[in-house]
Design an enzyme around this catalytic site. Structure first.
Site, PDB file in Angstrom:
ATOM      1  N   HIS A 222     -25.847  -3.509 -26.203  1.00 21.62           N
ATOM      2  CA  HIS A 222     -25.199  -2.271 -26.622  1.00 21.62           C
ATOM      3  C   HIS A 222     -24.360  -2.431 -27.887  1.00 21.62           C
ATOM      4  CE1 HIS A 222     -24.153   1.854 -26.479  1.00 21.62           C
ATOM      5  NE2 HIS A 222     -22.952   1.481 -26.828  1.00 21.62           N
ATOM      6  N   TYR A 226     -24.108  -0.704 -32.126  1.00 18.89           N
ATOM      7  CA  TYR A 226     -22.939  -0.360 -32.938  1.00 18.89           C
ATOM      8  C   TYR A 226     -22.853  -1.229 -34.186  1.00 18.89           C
ATOM      9  CZ  TYR A 226     -21.497   3.293 -29.953  1.00 18.89           C
ATOM     10  OH  TYR A 226     -21.486   4.482 -29.297  1.00 18.89           O
ATOM     11  N   HIS A 373     -35.101   8.495 -28.467  1.00 19.27           N
ATOM     12  CA  HIS A 373     -33.658   8.407 -28.707  1.00 19.27           C
ATOM     13  C   HIS A 373     -33.325   7.403 -29.807  1.00 19.27           C
ATOM     14  CE1 HIS A 373     -29.399   7.724 -28.100  1.00 19.27           C
ATOM     15  NE2 HIS A 373     -29.643   6.462 -27.786  1.00 19.27           N
ATOM     16  N   HIS A 375     -35.236   6.108 -31.989  1.00 19.82           N
ATOM     17  CA  HIS A 375     -35.814   6.398 -33.303  1.00 19.82           C
ATOM     18  C   HIS A 375     -34.966   7.422 -34.050  1.00 19.82           C
ATOM     19  CE1 HIS A 375     -39.275   4.010 -32.092  1.00 19.82           C
ATOM     20  NE2 HIS A 375     -39.530   3.931 -33.391  1.00 19.82           N
ATOM     21  N   ARG A 438     -42.433   4.262 -21.642  1.00 26.16           N
ATOM     22  CA  ARG A 438     -42.372   3.649 -22.962  1.00 26.16           C
ATOM     23  C   ARG A 438     -43.130   2.321 -22.938  1.00 26.16           C
ATOM     24  NH1 ARG A 438     -36.328   0.842 -23.313  1.00 26.16           N
ATOM     25  NH2 ARG A 438     -37.048   0.188 -25.353  1.00 26.16           N
ATOM     26  N   ARG A 439     -43.281   1.707 -24.101  1.00 30.00           N
ATOM     27  CA  ARG A 439     -43.830   0.355 -24.212  1.00 30.00           C
ATOM     28  C   ARG A 439     -45.127   0.162 -23.459  1.00 30.00           C
ATOM     29  NH1 ARG A 439     -38.680  -3.650 -23.274  1.00 30.00           N
ATOM     30  NH2 ARG A 439     -38.145  -3.751 -25.466  1.00 30.00           N
TER      31      ARG A 439
HETATM   32 CU    CU Z   1     -26.236   1.309 -24.973  1.00 29.86          CU
END
Ligand code: CU
Ligand code: CU
Lengths: 552, 167, 46
Positions: A222, A226, A373, A375, A438-439
């Site tokens: 996560h 950032y 999301h 992307h 996904r994937r």
């Molecule tokens: Cu996160």
């Protein structure tokens, strides 16, 4: 005392450009892989020469998510630091060392992926087992980036010594926050790679604790997002105001939001592990609450951006509720590209809030929604801002000019990106809500009606993906122009100033011991008990599985 | 530090909304028990049959009560083992009467897998050494695709099954 | 006297007109709330 000369010298240019070359080569390769994926998944292409979808997917994720971002960010940050606090000869030498170590690591990992020995995707979840060299490569990339961290720390420290009672330059402060964040976060993934994966892949350790490895990965995963986002915020807070002819809205609020990102972006990794069986749901919820805290500095940023635009516009005499918005310099690509990125962050951030909402995660976990999301977040908000930076940074470094023609190509590039991404990410979001995983390579899933609905959206994704690839080709062309062919000249390095009568920034915002202390405190609070729990109640470890990914 | 009046309004509004979201999901999770799958129960990876639920005879659909069912299954690369149907063939289509409460109960024999019943809230990770559970009420008829949604290797996209909910 | 003048002018600059900003962020807030409850409704209905 000799103060280091501020500004970008020839040698600084070379350094940052080295990172930027890697970033743009990655953009091209990674983008091509992305195109192939959308085509394969729409059912209209099968890959030749025994190349697998998942190999292509691994290249795409690793090279764009880890290589492009990290190289661009570290190169950009070196430029910011040289410009605002200066860099010494010795520091520059270490900066080159960071580049070389990261590059060697990247090449090692890349070769293993290309040989089909590491089709483990960029998350490399155990007990899928890649070739040991892949993990060594990852470790080197991290270690190289740590060298960059310490160069940046040292740069600010040296500057501070000669500027005792001054506040540090805003951009330098932001760079150091981002690197502190990165350093603390990568300790987790480095522990997983060095302590768990490498011995296990070499056969020295028979088994691996899967949940521990995942928890360490997401402890890093996560804050990683950032680490991508904050350099974009640096440009928004401290560079865009200059480009639009305004001032920084509030130096203190900008710093405060960065401090909040440092505090709250790490103790939240469980929101990526919400549907995992081995973590106490109460601790999941506690980290969900902490995740919601990290939304607040983004709310602050939204206000600061609009306010900066409105104040600038009104000062120029544009009246009415939205006169300032209409009259923003939409035709200046240095503004336009990041602005479209900012607007993309509205749905992107909203999606993020939904993802982190505990049981709501069940609706979207591991569906195409998640792909849609990020992307929007990294591949639009962050990437368009990086493009926006490139339009002035590259000519500034290469001693060329951003011509009117290239500026206009940039505007077209941005529009292409926005259109392609709206189609691709939009259909990803919808098909995700309908349950498309996904994937995954193309599959009819036994011919159910649901699966045939998904395929319709996958065709839309291929259309969006194709448009995006055209955008990438155009951007690579622009990069080549700015690097080698644009007319010689001087391009401005835009750094915004504060209002003349701005309120002084409170000193506590630069109390590093305090902020790092609270950061560590929050991490210990969020992780100690559940982590001990995970270890104490661990099942027997997992032996390696190399065959499922074709590595045997 | 000076905050513009409107910024205060915005931050109160924004944080207020976040608190509202937390309240809603908090009540759901702790009062109604709608936590995501997290049962903290481990199993011997080398001998999953040591757990009753995963013995071959107990795989697949078991009716517990009038409108209550348990579905046990074992995931492995690249297959969901729901046991066999009446003809002795591997069961790939589960049938559940509408309105039933269904408890899905699973583990994996090898790597990590996902398990989602598309169009429902059943979405959980299956990790080696752990048992995953999720209970739901199936009150819509139709065919729901079961997909593995966590990458598990080159055959990942071939790992599927389905649930049919009938009147 | 001069000081008071200066302070006055500072105050004027410090409370800029941010009506457009307020409206923009509130619209953003409404977008977030509507989307969130949209997915929440989907969760409840499933
Ligand atoms: Cu996160
Ligand atoms: Cu799978």
């Amino acid at each position: 005392m000799i103060a280091t000369k501020l500004g970008i010298s020839k040698s600084d240019s070379k350094l940052t450009m080295a990172f930027i070359y890697v970033a743009f080569i990655s953009l091209f390769i990674g983008g091509l892989m992305g195109l192939l994926q959308t085509l394969v998944r729409s059912g209209s292409l099968s890959l030749p020469w025994g190349i697998t979808y998942y190999q292509v997917l691994t290249v795409h994720g690793v090279i764009l998510g880890l290589v492009l971002t990290t190289f661009f960010i570290i190169g950009f940050q070196y430029a910011l630091m040289a410009k605002t606090v200066g860099i010494s000869k010795k520091q520059r030498l270490y900066a080159w060392l960071s580049f070389i170590v990261m590059l060697i690591g990247t090449v090692m990992a890349a070769v293993m992926v290309l040989l089909g020995k590491a089709s483990v995707l960029y998350t490399f979840y155990a007990p899928l087992q890649a070739h040991p060299i892949f993990y060594f490569g990852l470790a080197l990339v991290i270690i190289g980036s740590w060298i960059a961290c310490f160069v940046n720390f040292r740069q600010l420290y040296v500057w501070k010594k000669t500027h005792k009672d001054e506040k540090s330059p805003l951009l330098a402060f932001m760079v150091v926050i981002n690197m502190v964040l990165w350093f603390i976060a990568t300790l987790g993934v480095a522990a997983a790679v060095i302590v768990q994966f490498i011995p296990w892949s070499l056969g020295y350790a028979e088994t691996i604790n899967v949940l521990v490895s995942r928890t360490l990965f997401w402890y890093f995963g996560h804050p990683l997002v950032y680490f991508w986002l904050l350099p974009a915020y640096m440009a928004w807070y401290a560079i865009i105001p200059k480009i639009i002819g305004g001032k920084i809205f509030s130096d203190s609020l900008a710093r405060l939001s960065f401090v909040l990102f440092l505090l709250f972006s790490i103790p939240v990794g469980f929101h990526h592990q919400l549907t995992e069986p081995g973590i106490d749901p109460t601790w999941k919820f506690i980290q969900v609450v902490l995740t919601f805290m990290v939304i607040i500095p983004s709310l602050m940023t939204a206000f600061s951006m609009f306010a900066m635009f409105e104040i600038t516009g009104r000062r120029k005499g544009f009246r009415g509720l939205f006169g300032w918005f209409k009259h923003l310099p939409w035709k200046d690509v240095r503004f336009f590209a990041p602005m479209v990125g900012m607007l993309a962050f509205i749905p992107a951030g909203t999606g993020g809030i939904i993802n982190a909402s505990h049981q709501l995660n069940n609706v979207i976990h591991n569906t195409m929604w998640v792909t849609g999301h990020f992307h929007l977040t990294v591949a639009t908000t962050v990437l368009l801002t990086f493009f926006g930076i490139s339009y002035w940074l590259i000519p500034h470094l290469t001693g060329r000019k951003l011509t009117k023609k290239i500026n206009n190509l940039g505007l077209i590039q941005t529009v292409i990106w926005a259109v392609g991404m709206t189609i691709m990410s939009g259909s990803m979001h919808i098909s995700g809500l309908l349950g498309a995983p996904r994937r995954s390579a193309f599959s009819e899933y036994g011919g159910t009606a649901q699966a045939s609905d998904w395929i319709g959206y996958q065709i839309a994704q291929a259309v969006g993906g194709t448009i995006l690839f055209i955008g990438i080709l155009l951007m690579v062309y622009i990069f080549l122009q700015l690097t080698f062919f644009a007319p010689k000249g001087q391009e401005e390095f835009p750094i915004a100033e504060e209002e003349v009568n701005a309120q002084p920034t409170p000193l506590f915002l630069e109390n590093w011991k305090l902020w790092i202390g609270i950061t560590i405190g929050l991490i210990l609070f969020a992780y100690t008990i559940p982590f001990i729990d995970i270890i104490l109640h661990a099942p027997t470890g997992s032996e390696p599985f190399a065959w499922p990914i074709g590595n045997s | 530090m000076h905050l513009h009046k409107f910024e205060k309004v915005w931050l109160i509004f924004g944080t207020g909304s976040l608190l509202l979201f937390l309240l809603v999901i908090g009540v759901g999770a702790f009062y109604k028990g709608t936590h995501p799958s997290s049962h903290l129960e481990t199993i011997d990876l080398k001998n999953i049959e040591s757990h009753e639920a995963f013995q071959p005879d107990n795989l697949g659909v078991t009716q517990v009560k009038e409108d209550q069912y348990i579905v046990n299954f074992v995931a492995s690369a690249f297959n969901y083992d729901f046991g066999v149907d009446d003809n002795g063939k591997p069961l790939k289509k589960i049938r559940i009467p509408k309105g039933s409460t269904v408890l899905f109960q699973a583990t994996t024999k090898d790597v990590i897998h996902g398990y989602q019943v598309a169009g429902t809230n059943v979405n959980m990770m299956l990790e080696p050494g752990y048992i995953s559970r999720y209970e739901t009420v199936m009150d819509e008829t139709g065919e729901f695709t079961i997909v593995c949604n966590e990458y598990c290797g080159l055959g990942h996209h071939q790992m599927f099954a389905s649930v049919e909910v009938y009147e | 006297m001069e000081n008071a003048e200066k302070q006055k002018s500072e105050e004027r600059v410090e409370t800029p007109n941010l009506k457009g900003t307020l409206l923009s962020v509130l619209l953003l807030g409404v977008f977030i709330i509507v989307s969130w409850f949209g997915v929440f409704a989907l969760f409840l209905s499933r």
